[in-house]
Design a protein around this motif. Structure first.
Motif, PDB file in Angstrom:
ATOM      1  N   ILE A  29       0.839  -1.206   0.000  1.00  0.00           N
ATOM      2  CA  ILE A  29       0.000   0.000   0.000  1.00  0.00           C
ATOM      3  C   ILE A  29       0.874   1.255   0.000  1.00  0.00           C
ATOM      4  CG2 ILE A  29      -1.666   1.327   1.374  1.00  0.00           C
ATOM      5  CD1 ILE A  29      -2.826  -1.098  -0.126  1.00  0.00           C
ATOM      6  N   GLU A  30       1.924   1.274   0.807  1.00  0.00           N
ATOM      7  CA  GLU A  30       2.824   2.434   0.839  1.00  0.00           C
ATOM      8  C   GLU A  30       3.491   2.654  -0.515  1.00  0.00           C
ATOM      9  OE1 GLU A  30       5.451   1.635   4.112  1.00  0.00           O
ATOM     10  OE2 GLU A  30       3.929   2.161   5.593  1.00  0.00           O
ATOM     11  N   CYS A  32       2.345   1.716  -3.464  1.00  0.00           N
ATOM     12  CA  CYS A  32       1.317   2.190  -4.401  1.00  0.00           C
ATOM     13  C   CYS A  32       1.007   3.665  -4.159  1.00  0.00           C
ATOM     14  CB  CYS A  32       0.046   1.358  -4.275  1.00  0.00           C
ATOM     15  SG  CYS A  32       0.192  -0.306  -4.956  1.00  0.00           S
ATOM     16  N   ALA A  33       0.918   4.078  -2.896  1.00  0.00           N
ATOM     17  CA  ALA A  33       0.630   5.480  -2.582  1.00  0.00           C
ATOM     18  C   ALA A  33       1.751   6.388  -3.087  1.00  0.00           C
ATOM     19  CB  ALA A  33       0.425   5.653  -1.082  1.00  0.00           C
ATOM     20  N   LYS A  34       2.992   5.948  -2.937  1.00  0.00           N
ATOM     21  CA  LYS A  34       4.121   6.742  -3.438  1.00  0.00           C
ATOM     22  C   LYS A  34       4.080   6.861  -4.953  1.00  0.00           C
ATOM     23  CE  LYS A  34       7.265   5.530   0.293  1.00  0.00           C
ATOM     24  NZ  LYS A  34       8.381   4.659   0.670  1.00  0.00           N
ATOM     25  N   TYR A  36       1.305   6.178  -7.117  1.00  0.00           N
ATOM     26  CA  TYR A  36       0.062   6.609  -7.753  1.00  0.00           C
ATOM     27  C   TYR A  36      -0.659   7.741  -7.018  1.00  0.00           C
ATOM     28  CZ  TYR A  36       0.887   2.267 -10.206  1.00  0.00           C
ATOM     29  OH  TYR A  36       1.476   1.268 -10.932  1.00  0.00           O
ATOM     30  N   ASP A  38      -2.443   9.549  -3.345  1.00  0.00           N
ATOM     31  CA  ASP A  38      -3.246   9.198  -2.173  1.00  0.00           C
ATOM     32  C   ASP A  38      -4.437   8.291  -2.481  1.00  0.00           C
ATOM     33  OD1 ASP A  38      -1.625  10.666  -0.498  1.00  0.00           O
ATOM     34  OD2 ASP A  38      -2.862  12.461  -0.604  1.00  0.00           O
ATOM     35  N   ILE A  39      -4.908   8.307  -3.715  1.00  0.00           N
ATOM     36  CA  ILE A  39      -6.060   7.494  -4.104  1.00  0.00           C
ATOM     37  C   ILE A  39      -5.650   6.661  -5.317  1.00  0.00           C
ATOM     38  CG2 ILE A  39      -8.468   7.523  -4.839  1.00  0.00           C
ATOM     39  CD1 ILE A  39      -8.721  10.269  -3.497  1.00  0.00           C
ATOM     40  N   ILE A  54      -7.666   4.623  -0.358  1.00  0.00           N
ATOM     41  CA  ILE A  54      -7.384   6.013   0.002  1.00  0.00           C
ATOM     42  C   ILE A  54      -6.386   5.959   1.144  1.00  0.00           C
ATOM     43  CG2 ILE A  54      -8.355   8.192   0.804  1.00  0.00           C
ATOM     44  CD1 ILE A  54     -11.069   7.079  -0.311  1.00  0.00           C
ATOM     45  N   SER A  55      -5.193   6.503   0.915  1.00  0.00           N
ATOM     46  CA  SER A  55      -4.124   6.366   1.908  1.00  0.00           C
ATOM     47  C   SER A  55      -3.902   7.636   2.727  1.00  0.00           C
ATOM     48  CB  SER A  55      -2.817   5.963   1.216  1.00  0.00           C
ATOM     49  OG  SER A  55      -2.396   6.980   0.350  1.00  0.00           O
ATOM     50  N   ASN A  56      -4.674   8.657   2.483  1.00  0.00           N
ATOM     51  CA  ASN A  56      -4.519   9.916   3.202  1.00  0.00           C
ATOM     52  C   ASN A  56      -5.591  10.026   4.288  1.00  0.00           C
ATOM     53  OD1 ASN A  56      -5.154  12.752   3.811  1.00  0.00           O
ATOM     54  ND2 ASN A  56      -3.504  13.189   2.378  1.00  0.00           N
TER      55      ASN A  56
END
Length: 70
Positions: A29-30, A32-34, A36, A38-39, A54-56
């Motif tokens: 997940i981290e 992917c967030a970096k 792509y 926050d979403i 949603i990572s934010n």
């Protein structure tokens, strides 16, 4: 009717995405967030609907507040 536009995400095979998710979910997940933002969207199986992540935390709070107020 127009097709739904989902956020960008990995284009690897769904089985590869599922393997990465199962073996090391937080790191995946981290990463992917970096890559792509926050979403992003993951396809965690061939016959499973795409999942939007949603990572934010602030964005999650905004979404939940809007749901609560609707």
């Amino acid at each position: 009717m127009s097709a739904l536009k989902l956020p960008n995400g990995p284009q690897t095979h769904p089985w590869v995405q599922m393997y990465q998710w199962l073996t090391n979910p937080l790191e995946y997940i981290e990463d992917c967030a970096k890559r792509y933002g926050d979403i992003f969207t993951l396809q965690l199986g061939k016959n499973v609907a795409p999942q939007v992540f949603i990572s934010n935390p602030q964005a999650i709070q905004q979404i939940l507040l809007q749901i609560q107020n609707s």
